[in-house]
Design an enzyme around this catalytic site. Sequence first.
Site, PDB file in Angstrom:
ATOM      1  N   GLU A   1       0.619  -1.104   0.097  1.00  0.00           N
ATOM      2  CA  GLU A   1      -0.078  -0.085  -0.046  1.00  0.00           C
ATOM      3  C   GLU A   1       0.978   1.083   0.067  1.00  0.00           C
ATOM      4  O   GLU A   1       0.724   2.199  -0.798  1.00  0.00           O
ATOM      5  CB  GLU A   1      -0.996   0.035   1.008  1.00  0.00           C
ATOM      6  CG  GLU A   1      -1.874   0.998   1.339  1.00  0.00           C
ATOM      7  CD  GLU A   1      -2.998   1.230   0.374  1.00  0.00           C
ATOM      8  OE1 GLU A   1      -3.625   0.331   0.251  1.00  0.00           O
ATOM      9  OE2 GLU A   1      -3.027   2.089  -0.311  1.00  0.00           O
TER      10      GLU A   1
ATOM     11  N   GLY B   1     -22.916  14.133 -16.508  1.00  0.00           N
ATOM     12  CA  GLY B   1     -22.569  14.750 -15.345  1.00  0.00           C
ATOM     13  C   GLY B   1     -22.393  14.193 -14.017  1.00  0.00           C
ATOM     14  O   GLY B   1     -21.781  12.980 -14.128  1.00  0.00           O
TER      15      GLY B   1
ATOM     16  N   ASP C   1     -15.919  14.018 -18.319  1.00  0.00           N
ATOM     17  CA  ASP C   1     -17.001  13.359 -17.638  1.00  0.00           C
ATOM     18  C   ASP C   1     -16.994  11.749 -18.074  1.00  0.00           C
ATOM     19  O   ASP C   1     -16.658  11.680 -19.265  1.00  0.00           O
ATOM     20  CB  ASP C   1     -18.268  13.947 -18.197  1.00  0.00           C
ATOM     21  CG  ASP C   1     -19.598  13.572 -17.603  1.00  0.00           C
ATOM     22  OD1 ASP C   1     -19.279  12.884 -16.514  1.00  0.00           O
ATOM     23  OD2 ASP C   1     -20.556  14.072 -18.118  1.00  0.00           O
ATOM     24  N   ILE C   2     -17.070  10.979 -17.120  1.00  0.00           N
ATOM     25  CA  ILE C   2     -17.121   9.568 -17.610  1.00  0.00           C
ATOM     26  C   ILE C   2     -18.780   8.989 -17.442  1.00  0.00           C
ATOM     27  O   ILE C   2     -19.659   9.133 -16.724  1.00  0.00           O
ATOM     28  CB  ILE C   2     -16.442   8.602 -16.299  1.00  0.00           C
ATOM     29  CG1 ILE C   2     -15.154   9.310 -16.088  1.00  0.00           C
ATOM     30  CG2 ILE C   2     -16.355   7.462 -16.592  1.00  0.00           C
ATOM     31  CD1 ILE C   2     -14.224   9.451 -17.277  1.00  0.00           C
TER      32      ILE C   2
ATOM     33  N   ASP D   1     -22.233  11.491 -11.045  1.00  0.00           N
ATOM     34  CA  ASP D   1     -22.745  10.281 -10.625  1.00  0.00           C
ATOM     35  C   ASP D   1     -22.057   9.634  -9.375  1.00  0.00           C
ATOM     36  O   ASP D   1     -20.912   9.964  -9.371  1.00  0.00           O
ATOM     37  CB  ASP D   1     -22.777   9.302 -11.884  1.00  0.00           C
ATOM     38  CG  ASP D   1     -21.443   9.231 -12.477  1.00  0.00           C
ATOM     39  OD1 ASP D   1     -20.760   8.365 -11.619  1.00  0.00           O
ATOM     40  OD2 ASP D   1     -21.335   9.595 -13.556  1.00  0.00           O
TER      41      ASP D   1
ATOM     42  N   SER E   1      -7.286   3.291  -4.037  1.00  0.00           N
ATOM     43  CA  SER E   1      -6.249   3.261  -3.441  1.00  0.00           C
ATOM     44  C   SER E   1      -5.025   4.284  -4.274  1.00  0.00           C
ATOM     45  O   SER E   1      -4.180   4.993  -3.939  1.00  0.00           O
ATOM     46  CB  SER E   1      -5.409   2.035  -2.988  1.00  0.00           C
ATOM     47  OG  SER E   1      -5.284   1.850  -1.525  1.00  0.00           O
TER      48      SER E   1
ATOM     49  N   ASP F   1       1.207   3.936  -3.074  1.00  0.00           N
ATOM     50  CA  ASP F   1       0.729   5.253  -3.091  1.00  0.00           C
ATOM     51  C   ASP F   1       1.766   6.174  -3.537  1.00  0.00           C
ATOM     52  O   ASP F   1       1.755   7.166  -3.891  1.00  0.00           O
ATOM     53  CB  ASP F   1       0.369   5.475  -1.696  1.00  0.00           C
ATOM     54  CG  ASP F   1      -0.863   4.673  -1.205  1.00  0.00           C
ATOM     55  OD1 ASP F   1      -1.611   3.811  -2.389  1.00  0.00           O
ATOM     56  OD2 ASP F   1      -1.516   4.492  -0.247  1.00  0.00           O
TER      57      ASP F   1
END
Length: 588
Positions: free
Chosen positions: A302, A564, A545-546, A566, A503, A306
């Site tokens: 982790e 938009g 926008d996805i 979500d 993550s 990161d």
Amino acid sequence: MRYHAIAVLSFVATVLLACYAKSIPPRWDDMHTVHSWNNVPENWVNLGHPTAGTTIDLYIALKPHQESTLIDALYEVSDPSHIRYGAHLTREQVAELAAPHPHTLELVRSWLIHHDVPFSSFSMTHGGNTLTLPDVSIIQANKLLGASYRLYRHVKTNETIVRTIGYALPAVLHKHVWTVAPTTHFDSMPIGMRGQTLRNHSHVAAVKQAEAVSGEPVTALSSRDDVVTSPTFLRRLYNTWGYTPAASYQNMLAIVGYLWDTPSPTDLRAFMAKYRTDGVDGTYTVVQVNYGVYDPNDPNEEANLDLQYAQGIAYPTPLIFYGTGRGQSGTNDWYLSWLYSVIGLLSLPRTISISYFGQEPAFSRGRAEYLCYLYAQLGARGVSVLVSSGNDGVGNVGDCVRDDGSVRFISSFPASCPWVTAVGGTTDFLPERAADFSSGGFSDYFERPTYQQEAAASFFRVLGTQYQGLYNVSGRGFPDVSAQATGFRFFNKGVERHNQGTSGATPIFAAIISLLNDYRISNGRPPLGFLNVWLYGDGLAGLNDITRGSNPGCGTQGFSAIVGWDPVTGLGTPDFQRLQQIMVNQVS
Ligand SMILES: *[C@@H]1O[C@H](CO)[C@@H](O)[C@H](O)[C@H]1NC(C)=O
Ligand SMILES: *[C@@H]1O[C@H](CO)[C@@H](O)[C@H](O)[C@H]1NC(C)=O
Ligand SMILES: *[C@@H]1O[C@H](CO)[C@@H](O)[C@H](O)[C@H]1NC(C)=O
């Protein structure tokens, strides 16, 4: 004259009130439960009474005089159209706004005196509203809180903690106290709801292994099937490629580690040598928080992932790694330990990335509200706090059924706090689509903030009545934004690994915000601070926008990514150049 009369009246009222308070002391024995669990939280076993003489430090979080004043200030300094935009608050100004009413202090003091507990340190470093009672005996703590402290051991890690299944306070104190720590918080992070948002990618191990052998980072946006989500790929996808940081010495990006997670400088070098060859000298500073350990010889995935992705994108921006411990007799609480430490600092990193999460219901409401208020304090001071939305879609099937048999989607915390920027996950490109594990939904604890009203309303117009009753229609929706969350490569203990999860999306988004801060600072402007007011407003034009994919869970198809905002991919993924352009056109 009339004015005078009112003054006299209020004087009389004050005297009456004082007499009343003197003659009828509050009923300290009228104890009402603040929070309790029905059972011992999963994975913990009760070892019985702590040994005689055991003491704990009790932290009592008092409600501020007026909760809204800090939030109002946060909105003003975070809103590009407000005259106070960018005029971030100092540590002292924040502590002042967070201070409790004198009456609150007086009341709590008489309660403690009643129990022969010395009224000791009132701590401003803990955000201006926390009382610390050091070395309280278990017997005393049980009496004060109507509690039943026991020793608990975690079945996997053998870690032992002192906790109580429930606690109470005199009724008269309820509206003055937010939460008391340590009480009912059992960190179940090490497994299950671990909060570590990496996701094992072994089901596509074969494909990924083949990529590892070929060893080629992607240098162009070509076919997705053989793409490693490398820094090169991300820098092209999100358009940071041509940007050279200029304000590094004034700008800092921080990665937070809990669970004693540790990165390694050797692994970072290996990563940079392979994926960011102009940055092999990239390094980081370790800040140990609350007895955090730092053993670079025993790093974990982790922290390495990161840190490596943050560096891979933000290089040469200085990086901080916060190695958080749980203290000795302290709060034993990762979130609180870390927040308490940083809130006391005079100078803070501009951007902070947190890749840990828990299920919202695992946090008591008071504790979640209090932690959220501490994040708001960071925002008011000009810090952009980004947190991962989680990897459970709308909820892991097994977790969605409540005691009464009804199904409910599960939110994550701290993503559900309105005063952080929650980052969901995407996959693929041209176009990107939602990663199916990207957690998203609506909080049961926090109301929808003003900045999100319009965005949510337009989502609900499309959703209609689907999933009614499974989520809270008035709750804060999350995530706010998203970034790539699959195909990660990183080094751990000298070996190249692969994994996925929000993550990784979080430090990626944070690194891009950090570059925007670099741009602002090098142009003599204040840093962005709390992002959401800007992102849901002017900043929107700088996001992709996805509109594909969804986040299944709880036995449903989950929410869909649509035009938009979500609750799967938020407002979308970043386009650095467009975001930068918006700032050029902004007055402040
Ligand atoms: C926990 O304790 C048990 C029994 O003493 C031991 O077998 C096990 O290895 C310990 N686990 C860890 C993670 O230390
Ligand atoms: C992924 O899971 C498999 C088994 O489920 C395990 O063998 C492997 O070590 C895990 N990989 C990582 C990167 O954790
Ligand atoms: C829904 O959210 C609001 C806060 O916005 C909260 O007060 C309420 O308790 C929530 N409802 C449920 C059923 O949890």
